[in-house]
Design a protein around this motif. Sequence first.
Motif, PDB file in Angstrom:
ATOM      1  N   MET A  38       0.854  -1.139  -0.039  1.00 43.96           N
ATOM      2  CA  MET A  38       0.084   0.059  -0.135  1.00 43.96           C
ATOM      3  C   MET A  38       0.968   1.080  -0.107  1.00 43.96           C
ATOM      4  O   MET A  38       1.758   1.537   0.921  1.00 43.96           O
ATOM      5  CB  MET A  38      -0.882   0.017   1.232  1.00 43.96           C
ATOM      6  CG  MET A  38      -1.751   1.226   1.111  1.00 43.96           C
ATOM      7  SD  MET A  38      -3.031   1.342   2.615  1.00 43.96           S
ATOM      8  CE  MET A  38      -4.127   0.184   2.242  1.00 43.96           C
ATOM      9  N   ALA A  41       0.062   7.316   0.538  1.00 44.87           N
ATOM     10  CA  ALA A  41      -0.839   8.231   0.143  1.00 44.87           C
ATOM     11  C   ALA A  41      -2.384   7.263   0.034  1.00 44.87           C
ATOM     12  O   ALA A  41      -3.231   8.120   0.119  1.00 44.87           O
ATOM     13  CB  ALA A  41      -0.639   8.902  -1.189  1.00 44.87           C
ATOM     14  N   ASP A  42      -2.413   6.056   0.006  1.00 42.79           N
ATOM     15  CA  ASP A  42      -3.458   5.452  -0.181  1.00 42.79           C
ATOM     16  C   ASP A  42      -4.205   4.803   1.061  1.00 42.79           C
ATOM     17  O   ASP A  42      -5.050   4.258   1.246  1.00 42.79           O
ATOM     18  CB  ASP A  42      -3.450   4.083  -1.210  1.00 42.79           C
ATOM     19  CG  ASP A  42      -3.128   4.735  -2.377  1.00 42.79           C
ATOM     20  OD1 ASP A  42      -3.348   5.870  -2.768  1.00 42.79           O
ATOM     21  OD2 ASP A  42      -2.684   4.032  -3.361  1.00 42.79           O
ATOM     22  N   PRO A  44      -5.719   4.555   4.621  1.00 46.24           N
ATOM     23  CA  PRO A  44      -7.270   5.263   5.052  1.00 46.24           C
ATOM     24  C   PRO A  44      -7.194   6.284   5.894  1.00 46.24           C
ATOM     25  O   PRO A  44      -8.349   6.878   6.155  1.00 46.24           O
ATOM     26  CB  PRO A  44      -8.075   3.965   5.480  1.00 46.24           C
ATOM     27  CG  PRO A  44      -6.962   3.065   5.831  1.00 46.24           C
ATOM     28  CD  PRO A  44      -5.463   3.137   4.866  1.00 46.24           C
ATOM     29  N   GLU A  48      -8.520  13.541   1.655  1.00 40.63           N
ATOM     30  CA  GLU A  48      -8.312  13.676   0.076  1.00 40.63           C
ATOM     31  C   GLU A  48      -7.243  14.615   0.218  1.00 40.63           C
ATOM     32  O   GLU A  48      -6.235  14.332  -0.660  1.00 40.63           O
ATOM     33  CB  GLU A  48      -9.615  14.010  -0.588  1.00 40.63           C
ATOM     34  CG  GLU A  48      -9.324  14.258  -2.009  1.00 40.63           C
ATOM     35  CD  GLU A  48     -10.471  14.412  -2.750  1.00 40.63           C
ATOM     36  OE1 GLU A  48     -10.381  15.292  -3.900  1.00 40.63           O
ATOM     37  OE2 GLU A  48     -11.535  14.077  -2.576  1.00 40.63           O
ATOM     38  N   ALA A  51      -3.872  13.179   1.261  1.00 44.55           N
ATOM     39  CA  ALA A  51      -3.188  12.107   0.453  1.00 44.55           C
ATOM     40  C   ALA A  51      -2.752  12.782  -0.600  1.00 44.55           C
ATOM     41  O   ALA A  51      -1.592  12.424  -1.422  1.00 44.55           O
ATOM     42  CB  ALA A  51      -4.361  11.221  -0.042  1.00 44.55           C
ATOM     43  N   GLU A  52      -3.459  13.829  -1.478  1.00 46.02           N
ATOM     44  CA  GLU A  52      -2.824  14.435  -2.663  1.00 46.02           C
ATOM     45  C   GLU A  52      -1.472  15.025  -2.140  1.00 46.02           C
ATOM     46  O   GLU A  52      -0.757  15.050  -3.177  1.00 46.02           O
ATOM     47  CB  GLU A  52      -3.989  15.356  -3.101  1.00 46.02           C
ATOM     48  CG  GLU A  52      -3.592  16.157  -4.254  1.00 46.02           C
ATOM     49  CD  GLU A  52      -3.370  15.169  -5.690  1.00 46.02           C
ATOM     50  OE1 GLU A  52      -2.657  15.411  -6.529  1.00 46.02           O
ATOM     51  OE2 GLU A  52      -4.069  14.024  -5.588  1.00 46.02           O
ATOM     52  N   ARG A  55       1.185  12.517  -2.269  1.00 46.05           N
ATOM     53  CA  ARG A  55       1.392  12.020  -3.388  1.00 46.05           C
ATOM     54  C   ARG A  55       2.233  12.835  -4.307  1.00 46.05           C
ATOM     55  O   ARG A  55       3.106  12.442  -5.046  1.00 46.05           O
ATOM     56  CB  ARG A  55       0.146  11.618  -4.134  1.00 46.05           C
ATOM     57  CG  ARG A  55      -0.030  10.528  -5.241  1.00 46.05           C
ATOM     58  CD  ARG A  55      -1.474  10.265  -5.850  1.00 46.05           C
ATOM     59  NE  ARG A  55      -2.285   9.411  -4.818  1.00 46.05           N
ATOM     60  CZ  ARG A  55      -2.916   9.684  -4.036  1.00 46.05           C
ATOM     61  NH1 ARG A  55      -3.849  10.846  -4.146  1.00 46.05           N
ATOM     62  NH2 ARG A  55      -3.702   8.910  -3.335  1.00 46.05           N
TER      63      ARG A  55
END
Length: 79
Positions: A38, A41-42, A44, A48, A51-52, A55
């Motif tokens: 995993m 950034a993925d 849980p 959003e 995570a962005e 990433r």
Amino acid sequence: MEQPVHHFSELFEQLGLRSDAQSIEHFIERHSPLPKEMPLADAPCWNEGQAEFLREAVEEDADWAEVVDHLDVSMHKAS
């Protein structure tokens, strides 16, 4: 021009999380270990926007990339 060096606590501030040492340790313990396959950034635990940010930091090799890599390693280690 040298890129700025960011501290682990600054990354947590950037993510909108508590950034004192105890809070960081608790966050990592609570959300680790991530499955080996995993991407950070993925996970849980991120919203959003967080995570962005994570990433993009890695994909663009931004000045945050080194400390994001450190977080990635920390969150993939077994408790």
